[in-house]
Design a protein around this motif. Sequence first.
Motif, short mmCIF file in Angstrom:
data_model
loop_
_atom_site.label_atom_id
_atom_site.label_comp_id
_atom_site.label_asym_id
_atom_site.label_seq_id
_atom_site.Cartn_x
_atom_site.Cartn_y
_atom_site.Cartn_z
N SER A 35 -1.35 -1.88 -0.15
CA SER A 35 -0.67 -2.33 1.06
C SER A 35 -0.26 -1.14 1.91
CB SER A 35 0.58 -3.14 0.73
OG SER A 35 0.22 -4.40 0.27
N SER A 201 0.79 -5.90 -4.32
CA SER A 201 -0.02 -4.68 -4.39
C SER A 201 -0.01 -3.97 -5.72
CB SER A 201 0.48 -3.68 -3.33
OG SER A 201 0.58 -4.33 -2.11
N VAL A 204 1.70 0.71 -2.79
CA VAL A 204 2.17 0.49 -1.42
C VAL A 204 2.24 1.84 -0.72
CG1 VAL A 204 4.09 -0.26 0.03
CG2 VAL A 204 3.50 -1.57 -2.02
#
Lengths: 253, 250
Positions: A35, A201, A204
């Motif tokens: 992400s 995720s 990140v």
Amino acid sequence: MITLDGVHLTYPHKGGSIEALTDVSFSAREGEFLSIVGPSGCGKSTLIKIIAGLLPTSKGEARVDGKLVRGPHPNVGIVFQEATLLAWRSVLRNIMLQIEVRQEFENDAYVPRARDLIKLAGLDGFEDRYPWELSGGMQQRVSFCRALIHDPPLLLMDEPFGALDAMTRDEMGVWLQKTWMERARTVLFVTHDIGEAVFLSDRVMVMTARPGRVKEIMEIDLPRPRELRITEEIEFVKYVSHARRLMHAEGYY
Amino acid sequence: MAAAIGLVAVWQLGVQLLAIPDYLLPGPRAVAATVVSERTLIFQHGLVTLYEAGLGFTLALVFAVPVSVIIVWSKVAEKTVLPLMVFLQTVPKVAIAPLFIIWFGFGPFPKVLISFLLAYFPIVIEMVTGLRDVNPTVLDLARSMSITPFQTFTKIRIPNSLPYLFSGLKLGALLSLVGAIVAEFMGSMDGLGYLVLYANDRMDTTLCFAVLVVLLLLGKALFSVVEWVERYAIAWHVVVRENEQIMFTT
Ligand SMILES: Nc1ncnc2c1ncn2[C@@H]1O[C@H](COP(=O)(O)OP(=O)(O)OP(=O)(O)O)[C@@H](O)[C@H]1O
Ligand SMILES: [Mg+2]
């Protein structure tokens, strides 16, 4: 799978150019869910476009599968914040656009697959409906199907849940995780929502305010499949507050 | 509709109460009577006008659609063809109509030409707007699919332009009628424009009004034909437009 090396991007603009990205370097592993969060205007959408081959870098290079990105490449599916469905096409035909346009595919062979995806997306019975007959969340699910129909090893998503209400977002998050776990593909997922990023995720990536740079990449070590309950657990909250502090340091909020 | 009926009623009443003579302003009843009694005459001339306007409009459509595509397809055409069209559009058609009569005579050709010249412009302008007015994110998405320029037109730009095209066609249909009438004014032996002049010369105001009413109906009919085709050709758009109009009726 994806490697960016010293990527700069400057938008030309009358009366001085806008520097959107400076020296962005990172890589995403094969099959990873990564992400990207960061303040508004820090260049997240720009980054997605560069990786998709829609925008050339001003400096530095982007590679997908070791190959230099020089234009749109075949093995990618994209979902944007808006569903961007074509109003004159039914749900099925919107999804099939991806196949029709790409010469390398046999059209008819993909219709059963499209129907399967429609079912998985909970849109059973809506194959022949038009976009205006669907809710915003349903439209967005159609655009997910369109991004998945040719089974791309790389999925790029630019705030795909941005226009949805909180409850639909949660549901879609769970659905996306399930879809991803069934067939691990590399995912780059841009979001404003730190909780959503941590929930979904493997890692990140937090970006700085404009001009965007990589501030930190956090490893999210939570077991899968994750259920919505996990958002109340202490480890989860720790990740979220860490990411939030990084963003605060950028004067966000 | 109610407004139209009200207008006709006021018209009839006013004419009767104020005792206005027919040669100044005939009442709707007298006009209707003339439409009926002169129906063969009006029909003959109406057919001529319809033929001229219809042909002018069809030519405008056949010309405007490919030209619009070329303008949006090619930067060169955009910089040359479009400005030229806009420039030519500033020449008043009504003023060049007599020239066409001199050049091309009293037959239907100059009428079709004027009708065409009036009708094509709004069609081109609308269609060009429709071809361009595509959500940039949709174009990004299409590019990510490695779409060819040709497919961008067949699969995205042209379908996107259809609602615009139809609004241009509605305007074009009405203007093609105006063009035919104006050209008939300038020099003609038949057509509704000729009939209006003929009635005027003989101070037959009632016949004049009768022809005007028929013209009005003809315009409405052409408009409705376009609307009807639109309903079938782009149902996806028409339905959305009508859904937006659903509201409480009080
Ligand atoms: N086409 C463009 N022309 C000029 N400048 C642009 C263009 N697109 C983006 N920018 C600028 O580049 C910067 C980064 O834009 P970008 O859309 O990538 O940000 P973002 O991180 O996606 O923001 P958001 O979270 O609000 O979507 C912004 O400051 C914007 O002003
Ligand atoms: Mg963005």
